[in-house]
Design a protein around this motif. Structure first.
Motif, PDB file in Angstrom:
ATOM      1  N   ALA A  20       1.290  -0.965  -0.087  1.00 39.18           N
ATOM      2  CA  ALA A  20       0.079   0.026  -0.306  1.00 39.18           C
ATOM      3  C   ALA A  20       0.790   1.015  -0.145  1.00 39.18           C
ATOM      4  O   ALA A  20       0.516   2.404   0.128  1.00 39.18           O
ATOM      5  CB  ALA A  20      -1.072   0.419   1.301  1.00 39.18           C
ATOM      6  N   LEU A  21       2.347   1.328   0.143  1.00 35.69           N
ATOM      7  CA  LEU A  21       3.234   2.443  -0.153  1.00 35.69           C
ATOM      8  C   LEU A  21       3.428   2.894  -1.506  1.00 35.69           C
ATOM      9  O   LEU A  21       3.696   1.932  -2.157  1.00 35.69           O
ATOM     10  CB  LEU A  21       4.733   2.521   0.774  1.00 35.69           C
ATOM     11  CG  LEU A  21       4.360   1.530   2.610  1.00 35.69           C
ATOM     12  CD1 LEU A  21       5.783   1.314   3.298  1.00 35.69           C
ATOM     13  CD2 LEU A  21       3.523   2.490   3.334  1.00 35.69           C
ATOM     14  N   ASP A  22       3.294   3.949  -1.647  1.00 36.37           N
ATOM     15  CA  ASP A  22       3.454   4.641  -2.724  1.00 36.37           C
ATOM     16  C   ASP A  22       5.062   4.257  -2.621  1.00 36.37           C
ATOM     17  O   ASP A  22       5.554   5.262  -2.590  1.00 36.37           O
ATOM     18  CB  ASP A  22       2.964   6.284  -3.113  1.00 36.37           C
ATOM     19  CG  ASP A  22       2.961   6.974  -3.985  1.00 36.37           C
ATOM     20  OD1 ASP A  22       3.456   6.235  -5.038  1.00 36.37           O
ATOM     21  OD2 ASP A  22       1.567   7.620  -4.048  1.00 36.37           O
ATOM     22  N   ILE A  23       5.327   4.073  -3.161  1.00 38.32           N
ATOM     23  CA  ILE A  23       6.949   3.995  -3.398  1.00 38.32           C
ATOM     24  C   ILE A  23       7.777   5.397  -4.386  1.00 38.32           C
ATOM     25  O   ILE A  23       8.580   5.568  -4.930  1.00 38.32           O
ATOM     26  CB  ILE A  23       7.669   2.239  -4.320  1.00 38.32           C
ATOM     27  CG1 ILE A  23       6.712   1.853  -5.751  1.00 38.32           C
ATOM     28  CG2 ILE A  23       7.176   1.406  -3.643  1.00 38.32           C
ATOM     29  CD1 ILE A  23       7.346   0.908  -6.187  1.00 38.32           C
ATOM     30  N   ALA A  24       6.386   5.515  -5.458  1.00 40.78           N
ATOM     31  CA  ALA A  24       7.291   6.594  -5.607  1.00 40.78           C
ATOM     32  C   ALA A  24       7.213   8.089  -5.172  1.00 40.78           C
ATOM     33  O   ALA A  24       7.422   9.043  -5.579  1.00 40.78           O
ATOM     34  CB  ALA A  24       6.791   7.150  -6.964  1.00 40.78           C
ATOM     35  N   ALA A  25       5.971   8.284  -4.073  1.00 42.25           N
ATOM     36  CA  ALA A  25       5.868   9.077  -3.425  1.00 42.25           C
ATOM     37  C   ALA A  25       6.525   9.666  -1.848  1.00 42.25           C
ATOM     38  O   ALA A  25       7.121  11.203  -1.986  1.00 42.25           O
ATOM     39  CB  ALA A  25       4.431   9.717  -3.202  1.00 42.25           C
ATOM     40  N   THR A  26       7.566   9.026  -2.318  1.00 38.97           N
ATOM     41  CA  THR A  26       8.547   9.324  -0.627  1.00 38.97           C
ATOM     42  C   THR A  26       9.948   9.289  -1.527  1.00 38.97           C
ATOM     43  O   THR A  26      10.341   7.890  -1.725  1.00 38.97           O
ATOM     44  CB  THR A  26       8.254   8.516   0.290  1.00 38.97           C
ATOM     45  OG1 THR A  26       6.484   8.706   0.789  1.00 38.97           O
ATOM     46  CG2 THR A  26       8.801   9.334   1.343  1.00 38.97           C
ATOM     47  N   GLN A  27      10.734  10.146  -0.547  1.00 36.39           N
ATOM     48  CA  GLN A  27      12.231   9.739  -1.568  1.00 36.39           C
ATOM     49  C   GLN A  27      12.374   8.792  -0.801  1.00 36.39           C
ATOM     50  O   GLN A  27      12.168   7.760   0.257  1.00 36.39           O
ATOM     51  CB  GLN A  27      13.406  11.117  -0.761  1.00 36.39           C
ATOM     52  CG  GLN A  27      12.057  12.171  -1.128  1.00 36.39           C
ATOM     53  CD  GLN A  27      13.805  11.601  -3.017  1.00 36.39           C
ATOM     54  OE1 GLN A  27      14.323  11.075  -3.172  1.00 36.39           O
ATOM     55  NE2 GLN A  27      12.852  12.696  -3.312  1.00 36.39           N
TER      56      GLN A  27
END
Length: 185
Positions: free
Chosen positions: A72-79
């Motif tokens: 569920a984590l957005d792998i592109a949204a957070t460094q």
């Protein structure tokens, strides 16, 4: 079975999960699961033929929940240097995941090959997820940088959680990872 009530199998799993988390593998017995769940011994054995089978079912359930959470984590949204330690921190949140690490690291000699293989596969899938994060953000790390990233996350997040010590703030750990692993553009 009434709606909204967990099945006996799930009740047994939930009880075992709590007991494994509180008492470890050695300290959890089928008799204790029977007593704590309020079910009969034949009921437990009809679902789980051994303590090892009960452990493995709990392991599978906890690993699946962890992977759903990570997916569920957005792998592109957070460094990447913040997202990867955050995923380690989420891994240490549920008591059953900490119990899994404690048991699989500390009581490994009591585990059957199937449980060891399941845990190894879980660790490998976590590594692949980290790789997807790096690829999504076009980050290339050499073997030494990957080792340092893993070591900082394990020592900065997983080890303090296992020892019940305070972990560094994820932002501080992320800044350290960025400095140590290297600024990558």
């Amino acid at each position: 079975m009434a709606r909204g009530r967990p099945s006996k199998k799930q009740l047994i799993l939930d009880t075992a999960q709590r007991l494994f988390s509180e008492r470890g593998y050695q300290g959890t017995t089928i008799d204790l699961v029977v007593q704590s769940a309020g079910v009969s011994k034949p009921t437990v054995y009809s679902h789980f033929p051994s303590k090892q089978a009960l452990w493995q079912a709990m392991l599978e359930q906890a690993i699946e929940a962890s992977e759903v959470q990570r997916a569920a984590l957005d792998i592109a949204a957070t460094q990447w240097f913040e997202l990867i330690p955050r995923a380690f921190a989420e891994l240490t949140g549920p008591p059953q995941m900490l119990a899994i690490y404690r048991i699989m690291l500390g009581e490994r000699h009591k585990m059957e090959p199937d449980s060891l293989a399941l845990f190894a596969a879980f660790e490998e899938r976590f590594e692949h997820w980290c790789e997807r994060v790096l690829n999504a953000q076009a980050v290339v790390l050499d073997a030494q940088q990957r080792f340092v990233l893993r070591a900082l996350c394990r020592e900065g997040v997983l080890q303090p959680a296992l020892r019940q010590q305070p972990a560094p703030v994820i932002g501080d750990l992320a800044a350290l990872i960025y400095r140590v692993v290297g600024k990558l553009d």
